[in-house]
Design a protein around this motif. Structure first.
Motif, short mmCIF file in Angstrom:
data_model
loop_
_atom_site.label_atom_id
_atom_site.label_comp_id
_atom_site.label_asym_id
_atom_site.label_seq_id
_atom_site.Cartn_x
_atom_site.Cartn_y
_atom_site.Cartn_z
N SER A 96 -6.35 3.44 8.55
CA SER A 96 -6.84 4.00 9.80
C SER A 96 -5.67 4.57 10.62
CB SER A 96 -7.57 2.90 10.59
OG SER A 96 -7.72 3.27 11.92
N ARG A 97 -4.60 3.81 10.72
CA ARG A 97 -3.41 4.26 11.46
C ARG A 97 -2.89 5.57 10.85
NH1 ARG A 97 2.12 1.23 13.30
NH2 ARG A 97 0.68 -0.35 14.00
N TYR A 98 -2.76 5.57 9.52
CA TYR A 98 -2.23 6.75 8.84
C TYR A 98 -3.12 7.97 9.09
CZ TYR A 98 -0.65 9.91 5.20
OH TYR A 98 -0.19 11.02 4.54
N GLN A 99 -4.44 7.78 8.89
CA GLN A 99 -5.33 8.94 9.01
C GLN A 99 -5.38 9.51 10.42
OE1 GLN A 99 -8.76 7.23 7.09
NE2 GLN A 99 -8.44 8.46 5.26
N LYS A 100 -5.42 8.61 11.40
CA LYS A 100 -5.48 9.10 12.79
C LYS A 100 -4.21 9.86 13.17
CE LYS A 100 -8.51 5.52 14.71
NZ LYS A 100 -8.68 4.59 15.83
N LEU A 101 -3.05 9.32 12.75
CA LEU A 101 -1.80 9.97 13.14
C LEU A 101 -1.57 11.24 12.33
CD1 LEU A 101 0.25 6.76 13.82
CD2 LEU A 101 -0.27 8.54 15.49
N PRO A 118 1.70 12.62 -4.28
CA PRO A 118 1.47 12.85 -5.73
C PRO A 118 1.69 14.30 -6.16
CG PRO A 118 -0.28 11.49 -4.80
CD PRO A 118 0.55 11.96 -3.64
N THR A 119 1.35 15.25 -5.30
CA THR A 119 1.57 16.66 -5.62
C THR A 119 3.06 16.95 -5.84
OG1 THR A 119 -0.33 17.21 -4.28
CG2 THR A 119 1.12 19.05 -4.86
N LEU A 120 3.90 16.40 -4.95
CA LEU A 120 5.36 16.59 -5.05
C LEU A 120 5.91 16.06 -6.36
CD1 LEU A 120 6.86 15.18 -1.74
CD2 LEU A 120 6.47 17.56 -2.33
N LYS A 121 5.24 15.04 -6.85
CA LYS A 121 5.77 14.36 -8.03
C LYS A 121 5.26 14.96 -9.34
CE LYS A 121 6.99 9.86 -6.14
NZ LYS A 121 6.73 8.42 -6.25
N GLY A 134 4.02 10.70 6.27
CA GLY A 134 4.12 9.40 5.62
C GLY A 134 4.31 8.27 6.61
N MET A 135 3.90 7.07 6.16
CA MET A 135 4.17 5.87 6.95
C MET A 135 5.45 5.26 6.42
SD MET A 135 1.88 2.46 7.57
CE MET A 135 0.59 3.38 8.37
N ASP A 153 2.11 7.73 1.55
CA ASP A 153 0.82 8.25 2.03
C ASP A 153 -0.27 7.39 1.39
OD1 ASP A 153 0.50 9.31 -0.52
OD2 ASP A 153 0.75 11.40 0.10
N LEU A 154 -1.51 7.85 1.34
CA LEU A 154 -2.57 6.96 0.86
C LEU A 154 -2.49 6.69 -0.64
CD1 LEU A 154 -5.58 8.20 3.01
CD2 LEU A 154 -4.05 6.27 3.42
N GLU A 155 -1.68 7.50 -1.37
CA GLU A 155 -1.67 7.34 -2.81
C GLU A 155 -0.33 6.94 -3.42
OE1 GLU A 155 -4.37 10.77 -4.47
OE2 GLU A 155 -3.83 10.98 -2.36
#
Ligand code: FE
Ligand code: ZN
Length: 472
Positions: A96-101, A118-121, A134-135, A153-155
């Motif tokens: 929730s924190r990540y998505q809101k920010l 994941p895209t970067l990688k 990112g957090m 991030d989320l993944e």
């Protein structure tokens, strides 16, 4: 026609209809409730005739109908959270924190073209400059003296280096903070690292703030009253109440009063508190507080938020004070949870007791209790009321992070550290709202030096802020 006739709904309605006027249902209710039926002839003004409507505002301005409590129903939203926290709750909380920010960060032009980790990688991914949100889950210094972060991030997660010769190195980045990172991507085999050029904060956007051409309407802010303490400054608090009741121009423009936590001293909050207490029973402390607060005129709405000395749970978000205490107060008193955002006269007023200010002072070099305004600004910059999870601020993890500053406030009120500071950060007026308690032995030990007995007035119709000092 006999004026006494205008007492029933149908008679009043007929009167307005005969003048070609429409009347809103609320306006009709108000006339009946305030027994102003006999006065409705006075509503036939050229303005009203021109608009064709009779409204609540029109009635108030022409008939001087006082506000009553039923017109001032504030719907207080109560956070629905479970106190038992599982691993799942923690995950939900950080998501929730990540998505809101992230949502706030994506509105910044500096973050256009953000990719996920994941895209970067992916093999073959190439870009001269990358942007991620990112957090921060780890932060440290490399043996060469650069800053090293791990952000998620989320993944997935990635390493970020802030080189010591770059400007971004000076950014104070706290763990659990959500930031935007702009930098160059380097690959060594499977390993990916971002060399950061810029750290982007969610921050407060620059806005144009309108001032209305209107008489001031004041919101007064006081905090940390600590009723029940031996060092509660009774006589100054009483003279403040006397001022509110006086016919002084500023006090007559007062419509809202906010008490941002620690309204009583409580019991068992710190070691040895008993000997600092004049009233030992917390219920009696609230009783005494109610005696004071009930002296505030009924046409002023009073908002009471709990703090760490109040009898609700310590972990935030804190719920409103219990029902049995509600009964002690007059109808113009509204109980708030901590934190909370009020909408007053079209202005967003964010209120937070301020426990996390202790963490901020500890974590950010150069901050201390006498420069607390800077700490308040650091919260705004991060759009979060408690950026570091699990410091001295107990938080309840739930699927909703209530500490994200989702909407940009017009006014930001905090307390807790007993100093007094006002400021304006990118158009957000803020206060750290003083106290009505002198220094206790414990506070002396903790390096708290209070600046007590100040009331701060925010004009909701302009940008001005007025301080009233009641120290004798
Ligand atoms: Fe306090
Ligand atoms: Zn406090």
């Amino acid at each position: 026609m006999d004026q006494d006739l205008y007492k029933s709904r149908s008679e009043i309605l007929e009167f307005f209809t005969s003048h070609g006027l429409l009347v809103t249902r609320e306006a009709l209710d108000l006339i009946l409730k305030s027994n102003t039926g006999p006065l409705i002839n006075r509503l036939i003004t050229s303005e009203v005739l021109q608009s064709g409507y009779v409204t609540v505002d029109g009635i108030r301005s022409i008939l001087n109908v006082p506000m009553d409590s039923s017109d001032r129903k504030y719907e207080i939203y109560l956070p629905d959270i479970r106190v038992r926290s599982s691993a799942e709750d923690f995950r939900g909380y950080f998501v929730s924190r990540y998505q809101k920010l992230k949502k706030i960060l994506s509105t910044s032009s500096a973050m256009r073209g953000t990719v996920d980790i994941p895209t970067l990688k992916k093999p073959g991914f190439e870009a001269r400059e990358v942007r991620i949100v990112g957090m921060v889950t780890e932060s440290g210094i490399t043996k060469n003296g650069h800053k090293r972060l791990v952000v998620e991030d989320l993944e997935d997660s990635i390493e970020v280096i802030l080189m010591k010769n770059k400007k971004s190195f000076d950014e104070i980045i706290l763990e659990d903070e959500v930031v935007g990172i702009v930098g160059g991507l380097s690959s060594k085999g499977d390993r990916r690292t971002i060399f950061a050029n810029e750290i982007v904060r969610p921050d407060i956007p620059f806005r144009v703030i309108d001032e209305e051409k209107a008489d001031p309407v004041y919101l007064a802010s006081i905090s940390d009253i600590h009723v029940g303490s031996r060092t509660f400054r009774k006589s100054e608090f009483t003279s403040m109440l006397k001022w509110i009741n006086a016919s002084d121009t500023d006090s007559s423009r007062l419509k809202y009063l906010v008490l941002s936590g620690d309204v009583v001293d409580g019991i068992g909050v710190y070691p040895g508190q008993d000997s600092d207490l004049e009233i030992l029973d917390p219920m009696e402390q609230y009783g005494k507080l109610a005696e004071y607060v009930n002296q505030v005129p009924e046409d002023i709405s009073v908002f009471i938020m709990p703090g760490n000395h109040d009898i609700v749970r310590l972990a935030e978000p804190q719920p409103v004070l219990p029902d049995e205490l509600r009964k002690l107060f007059n109808d113009n008193v509204v109980l708030l949870p901590n934190p909370y955002t009020l909408d007053l006269e079209g202005k967003k007023v964010l209120i937070y007791h301020g426990m996390s200010l202790n963490d901020m002072v500890e974590l950010i070099p150069g901050l201390n209790f006498s420069t607390i305004g800077k700490a308040v600004e650091e919260l705004l910059r991060r759009r979060h009321l408690a950026p570091k999870y699990g410091g001295k601020t107990p938080l309840i993890p739930s699927n909703n992070d209530f500490h994200v500053i989702e909407e940009v406030p017009d006014i930001f009120i905090t307390g807790h550290v007993h100093s007094h500071a006002i400021g304006n950060y990118k158009g957000v007026r803020y206060v750290n709202s003083s106290t009505w308690q002198s220094q206790t032995e414990y506070q002396r030990m903790m390096n708290f030096s209070p600046n007590p007995s100040m009331l701060t007035l925010f004009d909701l119709k302009s940008r001005s802020t007025v301080i009233k000092d009641f120290k004798s």
